[in-house]
Design a protein around this motif. Structure first.
Motif, PDB file in Angstrom:
ATOM      1  N   ASP A 225     -34.342 -11.051 -11.278  1.00 46.26           N
ATOM      2  CA  ASP A 225     -34.802  -9.846 -10.575  1.00 46.26           C
ATOM      3  C   ASP A 225     -35.892  -9.086 -11.316  1.00 46.26           C
ATOM      4  O   ASP A 225     -36.068  -7.882 -11.090  1.00 46.26           O
ATOM      5  CB  ASP A 225     -33.606  -8.889 -10.375  1.00 46.26           C
ATOM      6  CG  ASP A 225     -32.585  -9.441  -9.396  1.00 46.26           C
ATOM      7  OD1 ASP A 225     -33.002 -10.012  -8.365  1.00 46.26           O
ATOM      8  OD2 ASP A 225     -31.372  -9.314  -9.660  1.00 46.26           O
TER       9      ASP A 225
ATOM     10  N   LYS B  34     -20.245   0.094 -12.842  1.00 46.52           N
ATOM     11  CA  LYS B  34     -20.640   0.303 -11.439  1.00 46.52           C
ATOM     12  C   LYS B  34     -19.421   0.528 -10.562  1.00 46.52           C
ATOM     13  O   LYS B  34     -19.379   1.446  -9.742  1.00 46.52           O
ATOM     14  CB  LYS B  34     -21.381  -0.942 -10.919  1.00 46.52           C
ATOM     15  CG  LYS B  34     -22.861  -0.904 -11.139  1.00 46.52           C
ATOM     16  CD  LYS B  34     -23.534  -2.038 -10.368  1.00 46.52           C
ATOM     17  CE  LYS B  34     -24.301  -1.454  -9.202  1.00 46.52           C
ATOM     18  NZ  LYS B  34     -25.355  -2.366  -8.710  1.00 46.52           N
TER      19      LYS B  34
ATOM     20  N   GLU C 296     -18.102   4.205  -8.756  1.00 48.90           N
ATOM     21  CA  GLU C 296     -17.665   4.285  -7.350  1.00 48.90           C
ATOM     22  C   GLU C 296     -16.269   4.894  -7.241  1.00 48.90           C
ATOM     23  O   GLU C 296     -16.024   5.766  -6.410  1.00 48.90           O
ATOM     24  CB  GLU C 296     -17.666   2.884  -6.707  1.00 48.90           C
ATOM     25  CG  GLU C 296     -19.054   2.429  -6.266  1.00 48.90           C
ATOM     26  CD  GLU C 296     -19.096   0.943  -5.904  1.00 48.90           C
ATOM     27  OE1 GLU C 296     -18.069   0.409  -5.414  1.00 48.90           O
ATOM     28  OE2 GLU C 296     -20.151   0.319  -6.134  1.00 48.90           O
TER      29      GLU C 296
ATOM     30  N   GLU D  82     -22.640   8.975  -8.335  1.00 48.15           N
ATOM     31  CA  GLU D  82     -23.739   8.041  -8.581  1.00 48.15           C
ATOM     32  C   GLU D  82     -24.494   8.536  -9.805  1.00 48.15           C
ATOM     33  O   GLU D  82     -24.931   9.686  -9.843  1.00 48.15           O
ATOM     34  CB  GLU D  82     -24.681   8.000  -7.371  1.00 48.15           C
ATOM     35  CG  GLU D  82     -23.978   7.527  -6.123  1.00 48.15           C
ATOM     36  CD  GLU D  82     -24.948   6.969  -5.092  1.00 48.15           C
ATOM     37  OE1 GLU D  82     -26.185   7.088  -5.292  1.00 48.15           O
ATOM     38  OE2 GLU D  82     -24.464   6.408  -4.097  1.00 48.15           O
TER      39      GLU D  82
ATOM     40  N   PHE E  49     -27.813  -2.001 -12.967  1.00 44.94           N
ATOM     41  CA  PHE E  49     -28.301  -0.915 -12.115  1.00 44.94           C
ATOM     42  C   PHE E  49     -29.804  -1.041 -11.828  1.00 44.94           C
ATOM     43  O   PHE E  49     -30.359  -0.262 -11.054  1.00 44.94           O
ATOM     44  CB  PHE E  49     -28.036   0.441 -12.784  1.00 44.94           C
ATOM     45  CG  PHE E  49     -26.567   0.759 -12.968  1.00 44.94           C
ATOM     46  CD1 PHE E  49     -25.878   1.498 -12.018  1.00 44.94           C
ATOM     47  CD2 PHE E  49     -25.874   0.303 -14.093  1.00 44.94           C
ATOM     48  CE1 PHE E  49     -24.529   1.785 -12.184  1.00 44.94           C
ATOM     49  CE2 PHE E  49     -24.526   0.597 -14.265  1.00 44.94           C
ATOM     50  CZ  PHE E  49     -23.850   1.334 -13.303  1.00 44.94           C
TER      51      PHE E  49
ATOM     52  N   GLU F 123     -31.181  -1.623  -8.116  1.00 48.77           N
ATOM     53  CA  GLU F 123     -31.207  -0.407  -7.291  1.00 48.77           C
ATOM     54  C   GLU F 123     -32.454   0.423  -7.577  1.00 48.77           C
ATOM     55  O   GLU F 123     -33.067   0.981  -6.676  1.00 48.77           O
ATOM     56  CB  GLU F 123     -29.988   0.472  -7.584  1.00 48.77           C
ATOM     57  CG  GLU F 123     -28.661  -0.177  -7.234  1.00 48.77           C
ATOM     58  CD  GLU F 123     -27.482   0.644  -7.725  1.00 48.77           C
ATOM     59  OE1 GLU F 123     -27.603   1.876  -7.878  1.00 48.77           O
ATOM     60  OE2 GLU F 123     -26.415   0.034  -7.989  1.00 48.77           O
ATOM     61  N   LYS F 124     -32.791   0.499  -8.843  1.00 48.47           N
ATOM     62  CA  LYS F 124     -33.980   1.290  -9.206  1.00 48.47           C
ATOM     63  C   LYS F 124     -35.229   0.615  -8.650  1.00 48.47           C
ATOM     64  O   LYS F 124     -36.131   1.283  -8.121  1.00 48.47           O
ATOM     65  CB  LYS F 124     -34.070   1.437 -10.725  1.00 48.47           C
ATOM     66  CG  LYS F 124     -35.226   2.332 -11.183  1.00 48.47           C
ATOM     67  CD  LYS F 124     -35.174   2.597 -12.679  1.00 48.47           C
ATOM     68  CE  LYS F 124     -36.419   3.333 -13.152  1.00 48.47           C
ATOM     69  NZ  LYS F 124     -36.137   4.732 -13.521  1.00 48.47           N
TER      70      LYS F 124
ATOM     71  N   ALA G   1     -35.346  -1.057  -6.090  1.00 49.38           N
ATOM     72  CA  ALA G   1     -35.314  -0.864  -4.632  1.00 49.38           C
ATOM     73  C   ALA G   1     -35.613   0.588  -4.251  1.00 49.38           C
ATOM     74  O   ALA G   1     -35.550   0.944  -3.074  1.00 49.38           O
ATOM     75  CB  ALA G   1     -33.956  -1.277  -4.088  1.00 49.38           C
TER      76      ALA G   1
ATOM     77  N   LYS H 171     -34.197   3.536  -5.748  1.00 48.68           N
ATOM     78  CA  LYS H 171     -33.234   4.582  -6.072  1.00 48.68           C
ATOM     79  C   LYS H 171     -33.698   5.367  -7.296  1.00 48.68           C
ATOM     80  O   LYS H 171     -34.231   4.793  -8.249  1.00 48.68           O
ATOM     81  CB  LYS H 171     -31.878   3.937  -6.356  1.00 48.68           C
ATOM     82  CG  LYS H 171     -30.783   4.946  -6.540  1.00 48.68           C
ATOM     83  CD  LYS H 171     -29.433   4.289  -6.540  1.00 48.68           C
ATOM     84  CE  LYS H 171     -28.377   5.300  -6.950  1.00 48.68           C
ATOM     85  NZ  LYS H 171     -27.052   4.710  -6.918  1.00 48.68           N
TER      86      LYS H 171
END
Lengths: 455, 455
Positions: free
Chosen positions: A23, A246, A250, A255, A276, A279-280, A282, A284
């Protein structure tokens, strides 16, 4: 006040590690064989690592199964709890919520066994008899001794001289788990003898100790080498902390806005934040902070360059933030943060501005550590205290701005074998050392003149 | 393998302590004022204890509410987990199920803060400014310093000389929590000066250190004294471990056949087993074992007699198993078990054959401790290791008989500040000391000639 400790069931222990190589926001520079100037091949690594580890170092798969025998041993102390630091929040009078992922609960007292167990396992199944390694403060050496002992492997640890003297009880741990420990530089390796001849009074460094451990493995066919940080597979093993966290954030119904870890070789902060990162990427909004000592300011003052991982230039070249492989930091108490280089993965993400870095000197770090020890369950290791300093700063900022941010950090280890350092702090005998820019410039000037361009 | 760690929610933290005085199988002998030969009154104790503590010492109520501010602090680390020692079972190849209640997770690393927090609270609400106490290995002194610091009280600790030298880092803990620590005997008290004049080379003892701490409190109106074991209120505060364990054995779906704890002053084993005593009195088959060192064999070789709790004869007389208040044990590493006397409550239950006692010498104890450290999460304190030795013996017995007994023990603390002792063990430098019967006979011959008969 509701629940402030978040436990997972043992059946929730992750079944796979996360591999960020799948990723990345930019291509990872490959390690280079200094002899050829070309990317190293798995064969280049086979004299010192078992195949299983080499595969994990290079794989681009996003999820890698954790072998069942490894999970069984991790269950001795995992999953580790995520704890809301309610009393620290009160003491800071902050609207911020502070959470720590408690890795101090492992047998060796730090996050290090997470990878030690996995590495011992892969060596064991390939018939390796002995593992050699280096250690700074002894967190890594003791973790590996614990793990190798469970698998019936021998363990040889080259411990950086200044820590060998400062932390005698981490040596005891290694002995308790049937490991052997030497003060590095030793007279047992060419690399060690060379340093002793040139600078007999050296404090030692992780770079030197790595050279010794690598040489030991390379010269003994039944022996492989193991590294406690920096490399991709080590970081992957450490993602178990972030993956658990993570789930626990939850459970807590929050968050995280900021995640913080200290960085020596990088596996601590990386293991915690990498899960994480997608998400960043993406979109966030989440902030990642790596903290380090001003005495060894790799991320804050080093260039992003190819360099050796060790002093004797035995390792492949890695593209990373580095102070130069000849850099010898002062004898600060956070022995685990005295490394000239940095994980190539962490370096890449810092270079891409996904992780920001901060450097602190010893007294403010120990001040934060003492406050934590007076309000929460754990007396933090000096390394961990670098993360806590950033946590306290951010929480105080929240008090000033009124923001109710959620701050998470990896409590990477306890400081029970570092109390000498606390003594020195309380005696006002700790130096706020900042490595001189001139000296950094000099060690950087000795970097190898090698680069590699990725198409 | 299913779940092997049993966590309670913070809301499950007991709301009341259990007071075994309501359920005793025989009357408890009262403490006697040596000046009058009569049972002491609350007023006799008021110079050294706050009212809240005196009430708890004497009450016959079965259940006593835990104040909310105490529960809030206990939640920093409680409820503590009950853990099945799966890897130890495997290593011993035993059909027995072994569970440990993990008290090593407190900030000070032992069960001691359970009562330290409560005692600090009762002193605080009555306006006391400073608490004086004694400590052996430093487990208790560090626990009290932790607790007093949270309530803004000062703390003065008289630490037995041999432990003061052996365990420097427990001193660091006390300093970290703003306590002051002196090597006992000191030149600060009449009691200390008297011992130094008579035996300048003394190793010190808990009896002497108690004298110093009591004298300090008696001479300073803003100061009260606090004891970390022996007394009824201390044991009541420690029942939180057994009360939690009861819930956790239910969660685990097992009923314990044997419960084991080590015994110095008795609060450790008593806190763990007392909540199970009513079941045994009601006919349930359950075995209670208290373990102690052969160097200080209070329960196994002492008579059940009235004696002073301290060397200088400043305390009331208590009916207990005792080796005599002049007894000085050898400098074994389990400093917390070097006490000449024993809790009157534990003594009574031993005398009633409800608790059995076993004594061990150092090497077999450390052998058991090393095995535990190599297979489970915790490196046990030398005191705790005395319990583990009995656990291992019972588990081996089950292997031989094929019985699948469920064995529970209180893992009262970690040994991170006792690694010097492990070094000595691994160097084969530990003595298997057994206190000579002649010497015991002599110190017993110096017992006060006082008794009291209960109608």
């Amino acid at each position: 006040m509701g629940q402030s400790v978040f436990y997972l069931k043992q059946s929730d222990l992750p079944k796979q590690w996360y591999n960020i190589q799948a990723d990345l926001p930019a291509p990872l520079y490959p390690p280079i064989n200094p002899a050829t100037g070309k990317p190293i091949s798995p064969d280049d690594l086979s004299p010192i690592f078992p195949k299983g580890v080499i595969e994990q170092e290079m794989t681009q798969e996003r999820w890698i199964d954790i072998p069942e025998p490894v999970r069984e041993i991790l269950k001795i102390w995992r999953p580790s709890p995520l704890v809301r630091a309610v009393n620290l929040e009160k003491a800071l009078n902050t609207p911020a919520k502070i959470f720590y992922k408690d890795e101090s609960l492992s047998p060796a007292g730090s996050h290090k066994p997470n990878t030690a167990v996995a590495q011992a396992y892969y060596n064991k199944i390939e018939g390796v008899k002995r593992i050699s390694t280096e250690t700074g403060a002894g967190q890594w050496g003791s973790a590996l001794a614990f793990a190798t002992n469970l698998f019936g492997l021998q363990c040889t640890v080259y411990m950086v001289r200044v820590s060998y003297e400062q932390k005698p009880y981490r040596r005891t741990l290694m002995h308790l788990w049937n490991g052997e420990v030497f003060s590095s530089p030793t007279d047992k390796t060419d690399a060690g003898r060379a340093v002793r001849a040139k600078t007999p009074d050296t404090l030692g460094s992780l770079g030197i100790a790595i050279s010794e451990a690598v040489e030991d493995a390379a010269k003994h066919p039944d022996t492989k080498y193991s590294l406690g940080s920096v490399l991709n597979h080590v970081i992957m093993h450490q993602t178990i902390t972030g993956l658990e966290a993570k789930l626990q954030f939850e459970m807590a119904g929050v968050e995280p806005d900021i995640l913080i870890g200290c960085a020596g070789g990088g596996s601590n902060v990386a293991g915690f934040i990498f899960p994480f990162v997608p998400e960043k990427l993406a979109g966030k909004k989440i902030q990642f902070i790596a903290t380090e000592p001003t005495a060894c300011p790799t991320l804050t003052k080093g260039p992003f360059r190819y360099d050796y991982g060790d002093t004797a230039c035995l390792t492949p070249l890695m593209k990373m933030y580095t102070l130069g492989h000849n850099f010898i930091p002062s004898g600060i108490h956070a022995g685990g943060l005295r490394y000239h280089g940095m994980s190539p993965l962490v370096s890449l993400l810092c270079n891409q501005k996904l992780i920001e870095a901060r450097a602190y000197s010893q007294n403010p770090v120990f001040e934060a550590a003492r406050l934590f020890a007076q309000t929460e369950r754990v007396i933090p290791a000096p390394e961990t205290a670098h993360a806590i300093k950033a946590v306290v700063d951010e929480a105080v900022r929240c008090r000033e701005t009124g923001e109710e941010k959620t701050i998470g950090f990896l409590l990477s280890g306890h400081g029970h074998f570092d109390l000498y350092s606390y003594d020195k702090y309380m005696e006002n005998a700790l130096e706020d050392y900042e490595h001189p820019d001139e000296a950094i410039k000099k060690s950087i000037s000795e970097l190898p003149d090698i680069d590699y361009s990725i198409e």
